[in-house]
Motif scaffolding. Structure first.
Motif, PDB file in Angstrom:
ATOM      1  N   ALA A 115       0.821  -1.214   0.000  1.00 26.15           N
ATOM      2  CA  ALA A 115       0.000   0.000   0.000  1.00 26.15           C
ATOM      3  C   ALA A 115       0.853   1.261   0.000  1.00 26.15           C
ATOM      4  O   ALA A 115       0.524   2.244  -0.665  1.00 26.15           O
ATOM      5  N   ASN A 116       1.950   1.256   0.732  1.00 24.00           N
ATOM      6  CA  ASN A 116       2.829   2.424   0.812  1.00 24.00           C
ATOM      7  C   ASN A 116       4.211   2.035   0.300  1.00 24.00           C
ATOM      8  O   ASN A 116       4.866   1.162   0.866  1.00 24.00           O
ATOM      9  N   GLN A 117       4.645   2.714  -0.767  1.00 19.43           N
ATOM     10  CA  GLN A 117       5.884   2.325  -1.421  1.00 19.43           C
ATOM     11  C   GLN A 117       6.818   3.521  -1.598  1.00 19.43           C
ATOM     12  O   GLN A 117       6.378   4.615  -1.934  1.00 19.43           O
ATOM     13  N   VAL A 118       8.114   3.257  -1.391  1.00 13.80           N
ATOM     14  CA  VAL A 118       9.158   4.228  -1.693  1.00 13.80           C
ATOM     15  C   VAL A 118      10.011   3.636  -2.809  1.00 13.80           C
ATOM     16  O   VAL A 118      10.482   2.498  -2.707  1.00 13.80           O
ATOM     17  N   TRP A 119      10.195   4.403  -3.871  1.00 20.85           N
ATOM     18  CA  TRP A 119      11.072   3.997  -4.968  1.00 20.85           C
ATOM     19  C   TRP A 119      12.248   4.957  -5.019  1.00 20.85           C
ATOM     20  O   TRP A 119      12.071   6.165  -4.921  1.00 20.85           O
ATOM     21  N   ILE A 120      13.441   4.400  -5.220  1.00 17.33           N
ATOM     22  CA  ILE A 120      14.643   5.221  -5.308  1.00 17.33           C
ATOM     23  C   ILE A 120      15.415   4.817  -6.555  1.00 17.33           C
ATOM     24  O   ILE A 120      15.867   3.675  -6.678  1.00 17.33           O
ATOM     25  N   GLY A 121      15.532   5.743  -7.482  1.00 20.45           N
ATOM     26  CA  GLY A 121      16.282   5.504  -8.707  1.00 20.45           C
ATOM     27  C   GLY A 121      17.444   6.473  -8.793  1.00 20.45           C
ATOM     28  O   GLY A 121      17.237   7.693  -8.753  1.00 20.45           O
ATOM     29  N   ALA A 143      -8.192  -1.692  -9.429  1.00 18.42           N
ATOM     30  CA  ALA A 143      -8.176  -1.126  -8.083  1.00 18.42           C
ATOM     31  C   ALA A 143      -6.859  -1.356  -7.352  1.00 18.42           C
ATOM     32  O   ALA A 143      -6.437  -0.539  -6.540  1.00 18.42           O
ATOM     33  N   GLN A 144      -6.170  -2.478  -7.638  1.00 21.94           N
ATOM     34  CA  GLN A 144      -4.965  -2.784  -6.878  1.00 21.94           C
ATOM     35  C   GLN A 144      -3.759  -1.985  -7.316  1.00 21.94           C
ATOM     36  O   GLN A 144      -2.727  -1.995  -6.654  1.00 21.94           O
ATOM     37  N   ASN A 145      -3.832  -1.280  -8.428  1.00 22.05           N
ATOM     38  CA  ASN A 145      -2.690  -0.522  -8.947  1.00 22.05           C
ATOM     39  C   ASN A 145      -2.927   0.976  -8.755  1.00 22.05           C
ATOM     40  O   ASN A 145      -3.468   1.641  -9.618  1.00 22.05           O
ATOM     41  N   LYS A 146      -2.540   1.489  -7.597  1.00 15.07           N
ATOM     42  CA  LYS A 146      -2.788   2.886  -7.281  1.00 15.07           C
ATOM     43  C   LYS A 146      -1.473   3.652  -7.274  1.00 15.07           C
ATOM     44  O   LYS A 146      -0.668   3.540  -6.355  1.00 15.07           O
ATOM     45  N   ILE A 147      -1.277   4.420  -8.324  1.00 14.30           N
ATOM     46  CA  ILE A 147      -0.010   5.124  -8.491  1.00 14.30           C
ATOM     47  C   ILE A 147       0.213   6.155  -7.379  1.00 14.30           C
ATOM     48  O   ILE A 147       1.339   6.417  -6.988  1.00 14.30           O
ATOM     49  N   GLU A 148      -0.856   6.714  -6.829  1.00 16.31           N
ATOM     50  CA  GLU A 148      -0.697   7.763  -5.838  1.00 16.31           C
ATOM     51  C   GLU A 148      -0.075   7.273  -4.532  1.00 16.31           C
ATOM     52  O   GLU A 148       0.326   8.063  -3.691  1.00 16.31           O
ATOM     53  N   LYS A 149       0.059   5.973  -4.330  1.00 15.89           N
ATOM     54  CA  LYS A 149       0.643   5.432  -3.104  1.00 15.89           C
ATOM     55  C   LYS A 149       2.157   5.240  -3.216  1.00 15.89           C
ATOM     56  O   LYS A 149       2.773   4.676  -2.333  1.00 15.89           O
ATOM     57  N   ILE A 150       2.736   5.720  -4.285  1.00 13.38           N
ATOM     58  CA  ILE A 150       4.172   5.582  -4.519  1.00 13.38           C
ATOM     59  C   ILE A 150       4.848   6.942  -4.344  1.00 13.38           C
ATOM     60  O   ILE A 150       4.373   7.952  -4.867  1.00 13.38           O
TER      61      ILE A 150
END
Length: 236
Positions: A115-121, A143-150
């Motif tokens: 649900a809450n994701q941090v991506w580091i590039g 529903a399972q792919n919510k971009i706003e939680k990244i």
């Protein structure tokens, strides 16, 4: 098997480079290219993977992260950075008249669906993360792919090297831009300020030393070891 060319034989697809975008970081030399390759057949692909490209130049196959793939048009895109003798020549001389063979996809760097994701590039490490963004954009009606939680951290030396900044902003609103030449270096404290939950996952792609130190700092502050994912893109 290697001498007879049997390894990866079933995953090899012929193609033609149809488009080349070249980016520089302030000099006349190309720093990064974005290639579009039209394939003859479908690529077995999951977002976050890489593939080998044979440019038929009598050099060994080189692996590159896949930036995007469209199954309908069979167009695959790569982001390639000048990181050595071979890639230096490649990014400055590649053109749309080149025939190639693509072998892949390979790798298991699939981002978490937490649900809450941090991506580091960091640097060209942004490419597999961007491939995931494009996949989420295509499937965002689910529903399972919510971009706003990244929340994405894009780490570069300077603004001139943020080659994919504009297209990321078109897809994702929650992004921080970290420039090392301004004295900025991503810290665990910066990450935690952007997270409103104690339960989250981290997906990292970039220099190994940076990834290890950042992970260790986050683990000390409560991140679960199992919630940290890192691209292991190290060829011998």
């Amino acid at each position: 098997m290697s001498l007879t060319g049997s390894i990866g034989k079933k995953s090899k697809i012929k193609g033609d480079i149809t488009h080349v975008d070249k980016f520089n970081s302030g000099s006349d030399l190309t720093a990064v290219v974005r290639l579009k390759i039209k394939l003859e057949n479908s690529l077995q692909y999951k977002e976050g993977q890489f593939a080998y490209i044979d440019f038929h130049d009598c050099e060994a196959l080189h692996p590159f992260s896949i930036l995007n793939y469209d199954e309908d048009t069979k167009l695959v895109e790569f982001g390639i950075k000048d990181l050595g003798d071979y890639t230096h020549k490649l990014v400055n001389e590649i053109n749309t008249r080149t025939k190639v063979t693509v072998e892949g996809g390979y790798g298991y760097f699939q981002m978490s669906s937490d649900a809450n994701q941090v991506w580091i590039g960091a640097g060209i490490g942004i490419v597999p993360l961007l491939s995931r963004l494009y996949w989420l954009q295509k499937t965002s009606n689910k529903a399972q792919n919510k971009i706003e939680k990244i929340h994405l951290f894009y780490c570069v030396n300077n603004e001139n090297e943020a080659f994919f900044n504009a297209e990321i902003k078109e897809i994702l609103c929650c992004m921080d831009f970290i420039e090392s030449e301004k004295g900025n270096r991503l810290t665990a404290e910066q990450v935690l300020k952007k997270i409103d939950s104690k339960v989250y996952s981290v997906s990292f792609c970039g220099p190994e030393g940076f990834g290890v130190s950042l992970k260790n700092a986050l683990v000390k502050k409560g991140l679960s070891e199992n919630a940290s994912h890192k691209e292991i893109f190290k060829m011998r």
